[in-house]
Design a protein around this motif. Structure first.
Motif, PDB file in Angstrom:
ATOM      1  N   SER A   1      -2.793  -8.464   0.295  1.00  0.00           N
ATOM      2  CA  SER A   1      -4.005  -7.780   0.773  1.00  0.00           C
ATOM      3  C   SER A   1      -5.077  -7.552  -0.284  1.00  0.00           C
ATOM      4  O   SER A   1      -6.124  -6.977   0.007  1.00  0.00           O
ATOM      5  CB  SER A   1      -3.604  -6.417   1.351  1.00  0.00           C
ATOM      6  OG  SER A   1      -3.224  -5.528   0.308  1.00  0.00           O
TER       7      SER A   1
ATOM      8  N   GLU B   1       1.752  -6.963  -2.964  1.00  0.00           N
ATOM      9  CA  GLU B   1       0.601  -6.405  -2.245  1.00  0.00           C
ATOM     10  C   GLU B   1      -0.688  -7.087  -2.684  1.00  0.00           C
ATOM     11  O   GLU B   1      -1.589  -7.325  -1.859  1.00  0.00           O
ATOM     12  CB  GLU B   1       0.515  -4.889  -2.480  1.00  0.00           C
ATOM     13  CG  GLU B   1      -0.434  -4.173  -1.550  1.00  0.00           C
ATOM     14  CD  GLU B   1       0.029  -4.244  -0.096  1.00  0.00           C
ATOM     15  OE1 GLU B   1       1.124  -3.765   0.195  1.00  0.00           O
ATOM     16  OE2 GLU B   1      -0.708  -4.810   0.735  1.00  0.00           O
TER      17      GLU B   1
ATOM     18  N   ILE C   1       3.882  -4.186  -6.183  1.00  0.00           N
ATOM     19  CA  ILE C   1       2.429  -4.236  -6.392  1.00  0.00           C
ATOM     20  C   ILE C   1       1.961  -5.695  -6.433  1.00  0.00           C
ATOM     21  O   ILE C   1       0.942  -6.050  -5.834  1.00  0.00           O
ATOM     22  CB  ILE C   1       2.054  -3.467  -7.679  1.00  0.00           C
ATOM     23  CG1 ILE C   1       2.364  -1.971  -7.492  1.00  0.00           C
ATOM     24  CG2 ILE C   1       0.587  -3.691  -8.044  1.00  0.00           C
ATOM     25  CD1 ILE C   1       2.225  -1.137  -8.751  1.00  0.00           C
TER      26      ILE C   1
ATOM     27  N   HIS D   1      -4.786  -5.525  -2.733  1.00  0.00           N
ATOM     28  CA  HIS D   1      -4.654  -4.163  -3.259  1.00  0.00           C
ATOM     29  C   HIS D   1      -3.541  -4.138  -4.278  1.00  0.00           C
ATOM     30  O   HIS D   1      -2.581  -4.854  -4.116  1.00  0.00           O
ATOM     31  CB  HIS D   1      -4.326  -3.180  -2.124  1.00  0.00           C
ATOM     32  CG  HIS D   1      -5.458  -2.938  -1.185  1.00  0.00           C
ATOM     33  ND1 HIS D   1      -6.551  -2.197  -1.530  1.00  0.00           N
ATOM     34  CD2 HIS D   1      -5.670  -3.357   0.082  1.00  0.00           C
ATOM     35  CE1 HIS D   1      -7.395  -2.149  -0.506  1.00  0.00           C
ATOM     36  NE2 HIS D   1      -6.892  -2.863   0.487  1.00  0.00           N
ATOM     37  N   PRO D   2      -3.605  -3.307  -5.309  1.00  0.00           N
ATOM     38  CA  PRO D   2      -4.709  -2.409  -5.679  1.00  0.00           C
ATOM     39  C   PRO D   2      -5.901  -3.119  -6.320  1.00  0.00           C
ATOM     40  O   PRO D   2      -6.958  -2.508  -6.397  1.00  0.00           O
ATOM     41  CB  PRO D   2      -4.057  -1.455  -6.691  1.00  0.00           C
ATOM     42  CG  PRO D   2      -2.918  -2.224  -7.254  1.00  0.00           C
ATOM     43  CD  PRO D   2      -2.426  -3.120  -6.164  1.00  0.00           C
TER      44      PRO D   2
END
Lengths: 444, 444
Positions: A324, A320, A317, A326-327
Motif C-alpha cells: 500500500s 505493507e 512494514i 505505507h508508511p
C-alpha cells in the motif's frame, strides 16, 4: 532483477558506512568541541583554557584511544597529563596522554591499576584545573575500582550472583555503583572542585547518562537503602561475599559513603555531553539513503526485545510498503537502531544482528526487491568475526539451492554458519566505535 | 495535563470508531457493489443481471447476516434464493435469504447441515445462473462439510492432532482443504459453470485469498502429495483417524479428488473481491486522526508476533517521537494492525490487545502525553467481554496508587483483571465485523 538487488546491496553498505562514519570517535570529538587556540567550545559552553592551571585528560572505553588522539590533536601541549584505560590492543599513538591496556568484558588487575591512577589524578585536581573525561562503551569494565576492603573478585562474584538470581540490570547497577569509587557520580565528586567536561559516546538504549559506564560524572538517584532492598528481594544475604554485604549495611548509617545526588554541589561545574549515539548514526544513514533516492523513515533508535519478533515487525512494514505504500512509498528505506536480545535455543554460532536477518529472510522471500542489512556498529556481532549480515528477496531460493534451511538454522541460533555458507556475512573488522546496532531495510 | 490526556483518549476512541465504521459489513458490501436496477458493478466488473436465470446468495461467517441484509437491500426480489451460515445469535432480519445458526469456533451438526444445503444450491447452479458468495471471519468453522466417509469428529480430531504436533497453520490448512467439499476452491468447482462473485471481508494477515475461510472460491496450490508429506514429517500415520489417512492416501492416485488448481476452467467466471480488511480500517482511522490534527503514520496492517515484544517496538517508536521527532513529529499518531500472539505463562484472564497495552504501560510511564489503545475490531479480545484497553502516560502511577503491579499482571497474563480494576477497558459489545486488531498510539 539480479542487478537491482546487487545495486541495493551496495546501497545498504553505503548507508551503513555513512552511519559508522558519523560516530567515528575522533570525528565525534571534533564535531562537539572546537578550540581556537584560546577558547574551547564544548556543547553550549565556552571554556577559556588560559584560566586553568592544569588540563587533565581521563578516559575509559573501547573508543578511548581515538577519542584521546582527537583531543591531543586539538589541544596538543596544553594538556598537562592524562590517562586512558583501553581494551587490550585497542591502541592509538599518543604523546601527552598515557595509555593503559586492560581486561574487557571481565575487569582485571591492569584495569584496576589504571583506575586507581585515574582516581588519583582526579583527586589531585584543584578548583583551578580542567578535567576532560572521555567515556565510551566498555568503560564500566575498564575502570574497575572497588571501595576499600572489597576485592575485584568480590565485586565480580556479586555481579555473577545478581545475574543468576534474576535481578534486573537496573538493580545490578544500583549495587555496582555503591561498591565503586568511580561509578555513580563518584568521579565528579573526587574531581570537584575542578571544572569537568565529560564527552560521552553512548552505547546505551535511550542514552541515559546515569547508565552509560554507570554514570561516573552523573548524579545517582539510588541509595544504600535501595541496595539492601535488592538484596532482601532476592534473599542474597547469605550468598554475597561478606565484605560486600557488610559494606552495604554500614553504608546505611554513614552518609559520607553515599553516592552524590542531584543537588550535590559536586556537579555544579560538570558538563556532560553526548558526542555520539545510535540516533546520530541513523541520522547520517538517513542522509545518505535520501541522497541515493530512497524515501527514508527513521523508525526508532531505541528498539529492544526478542530479535526474531522485532524482525517480524520490520518485515511486516516491508510487506505493507509493497502492498500500500505505507508508511513510505517505494523506493523506501526503513532505518532502526538499538539492541535486541536473543533467547538461546540451540548450539549454533551467531549474533543478534545475524539472527535478525535470518529471521527476516523467509518473510521477504520472492517478494519485490527487498534488501535487509543488520550489523553492530562496533564491527562485531556475538562471538563471531562478522558485524552482521545481508539478505535479499532472492536469498531464500539461493539458500534452498545450497541445501540451507533458514528455519532449522534459526532453531539452532546458527545464523553465522548459515550466512557464511551463503556468503552473506558483513565483515568490517573492529570499527573502534560502538553505538549499538543499525538495521537498514530497502524496498524497491 | 489531565485534560490533555483525557482529550487524547477521546481522540483514540474516535479514531478506533472510524476504523470500525469503514469495515462495517453492510457498508463494505455497499461500497464495493453498485446496482442501478439493471447492472451490478462489483470491483472492476459489470454484470447485467437481466441475463441470469437465477441469482443465488451463499454465505458464511460472523458478518454473513449484515452482509446478506445489504445484498437484499440492493437486489431485493431479484434474488432467487439463498442461505447464510452464521454464528449463534449473530442474526439479522432477512426476506429472501435463509439464515442458519451454527457453532463457532467448534463446528457442529447445524453448521454441517447448512453447509450441505449450500453445497446443493451451488451444485444446482447452471451456466445461466449467478452465485454471490459472502465470506467473513469464522466461515471456515461455519461451513464444515467433510468429504464422504469422514465425520465432523474425525476432521476435528485431525485438526487437534495437527495442532498438538506443532504443524504450522499452513500445513494444517493443506490437510483441511483436502478433507472438505467446500474449502480449497471446491465451492467454485461445484458452482461452475455458473458466474460467481465472492465478496470477502478479510480477517487474515496479508489478505491471502486462499487462506481466508480456506479459500472456497480460490485455486489451491497444495496437493494430496503435500498432505502425505505433512503426515510423514510429523509421523502421524498411526495417530490420524483411519478414515482420514486412507482418504488422503487414496487421493494420491485419484486425480478427480484433487482440489482445483490455478489454471482450472472452474475459476474462469469467478470474481473474488476483498470488500474490507485491516488496511481499510487503518486508512479510515488515519483520515480521522489527520482531521484531529495528528501527524499520522500507518506502520503496517500485517503485524504479527509475540505481543509484548511487538508492544516494545511500538513504545520504542513513541520514545523516539518524543526524543527526536522521528518517524513523525508531534502531535503524532501511529497506527498498526494485524494479529499478534500471546505465549501463555500464567492463569490470568486477558486477550492479546489488553496484553499489548499492559506491556506498553511501563514504557510510557511518566513520559510526555502518550495514549495507547489496542482493540479487536470484532469487539472481543480473548475470552473477555472487552474489545481491548486504553492506557496513558499517567496510568502507571494510577495503577501503583491502586496497588496494581503491571509486571505481575503481565507475568500472569492477567491483563483483563488489571484493566478492569483500573477502569481502562474498552467495551464495545459485538461489532458484527472482524478485520483483526487495531492499535492506535498518540503522542503529544
Amino acid at each position: 532483477m539480479k542487478n537491482t538487488l546487487s545495486q541495493m546491496r551496495n546501497h545498504a553498505s553505503s548507508i551503513f558506512s555513512a552511519g559508522l562514519e558519523a560516530v567515528n570517535p575522533a570525528d565525534a570529538v571534533k564535531n562537539s568541541c572546537v578550540f581556537n587556540g584560546q577558547e574551547l567550545v564544548c556543547g553550549d559552553q565556552t571554556y577559556n583554557l588560559g584560566q586553568y592551571q592544569n588540563i587533565i585528560i581521563l578516559g575509559a572505553g573501547k573508543a578511548a584511544a581515538p577519542m584521546a588522539q582527537a583531543i591531543e590533536k586539538m589541544l596538543g601541549s596544553i594538556i598537562t597529563k592524562g590517562l586512558v584505560n583501553v581494551k587490550y590492543e585497542h591502541l592509538a599513538t599518543l604523546n601527552w596522554i598515557e595509555i593503559n591496556e586492560a581486561g574487557h568484558p571481565v575487569p582485571d588487575a591492569s584495569g584496576k591499576q589504571g583506575a586507581q591512577k585515574a582516581f588519583e589524578l582526579a583527586t589531585s585536581a584543584s578548583a583551578k584545573d580542567l578535567v576532560i573525561c572521555l567515556i565510551s562503551g566498555g568503560a564500566s569494565a575498564l575502570w574497575p575500582l572497588p571501595v576499600a576492603g572489597i576485592t575485584l573478585q568480590d565485586k565480580q562474584k556479586t555481579t555473577d550472583i545478581l545475574l543468576s538470581c534474576g535481578a534486573t540490570i537496573n538493580e545490578i547497577n544500583i549495587i555496582r555503583k555503591h561498591l565503586s569509587l568511580i561509578k555513580g557520580g563518584r568521579l565528579a565528586q573526587i574531581a570537584s572542585p575542578a571544572t569537568l567536561i565529560c564527552l560521552i559516546l553512548s552505547d546505551v538504549v535511550g542514552d541515559d547518562l546515569d547508565v552509560i559506564a554507570s554514570g561516573p560524572t552523573v548524579p545517582d538517584s539510588s541509595t544504600f537503602g535501595d541496595c539492601i532492598t535488592v538484596i532482601e528481594k532476592y534473599n542474597l544475604q547469605d550468598q554475597l561475599p561478606l565484605s560486600v554485604f557488610e559494606y552495604l549495611k554500614a553504608g546505611l548509617h554513614d552518609k559520607s559513603k553515599e553516592t552524590p545526588k542531584k543537588n550535590s554541589p559536586v556537579f555544579k561545574k560538570v558538563n556532560n555531553i553526548i558526542i555520539g549515539n545510535n540516533l546520530a548514526a541513523i541520522k547520517a544513514a538517513e542522509k545518505t539513503a535520501t541522497q541515493l533516492g530512497y524515501n527514508t523513515l527513521i523508525l526508532s533508535s531505541m528498539i529492544e526485545g526478542e530479535t526474531r519478533v522485532v524482525a517480524g515487525v520490520h518485515t511486516a512494514i516491508a510487506k505493507e510498503i509493497i502492498k500500500s505504500g505505507h508508511p513510505v512509498s517505494r523506493p523506501a528505506c526503513i532505518l532502526s537502531g538499538g539492541e535486541t536480545t536473543v533467547t538461546i535455543r540451540g548450539n549454533g554460532k551467531g549474533g543478534r544482528n545475524q539472527e535478525f536477518v535470518l529471521a527476516a529472510l523467509p518473510d521477504i522471500a520472492g517478494r519485490d526487491h527487498t534488501v535487509i542489512l543488520s550489523a553492530g556498529t562496533d564491527g562485531t556481532d556475538g562471538p563471531t568475526d562478522a558485524a552482521g549480515a545481508f539478505v535479499d528477496s532472492e536469498s531464500f531460493q539461493k539458500a534452498c539451492q545450497k541445501g540451507l534451511c533458514p528455519d532449522k538454522a534459526l532453531g539452532q541460533n546458527d545464523s553465522y554458519t548459515f550466512f557464511k555458507e551463503l556468503d552473506d556475512l558483513l565483515i568490517t573488522g573492529p570499527t573502534n566505535t560502538n553505538v549499538m546496532d543499525l538495521r537498514i531495510m530497502l524496498v524497491k
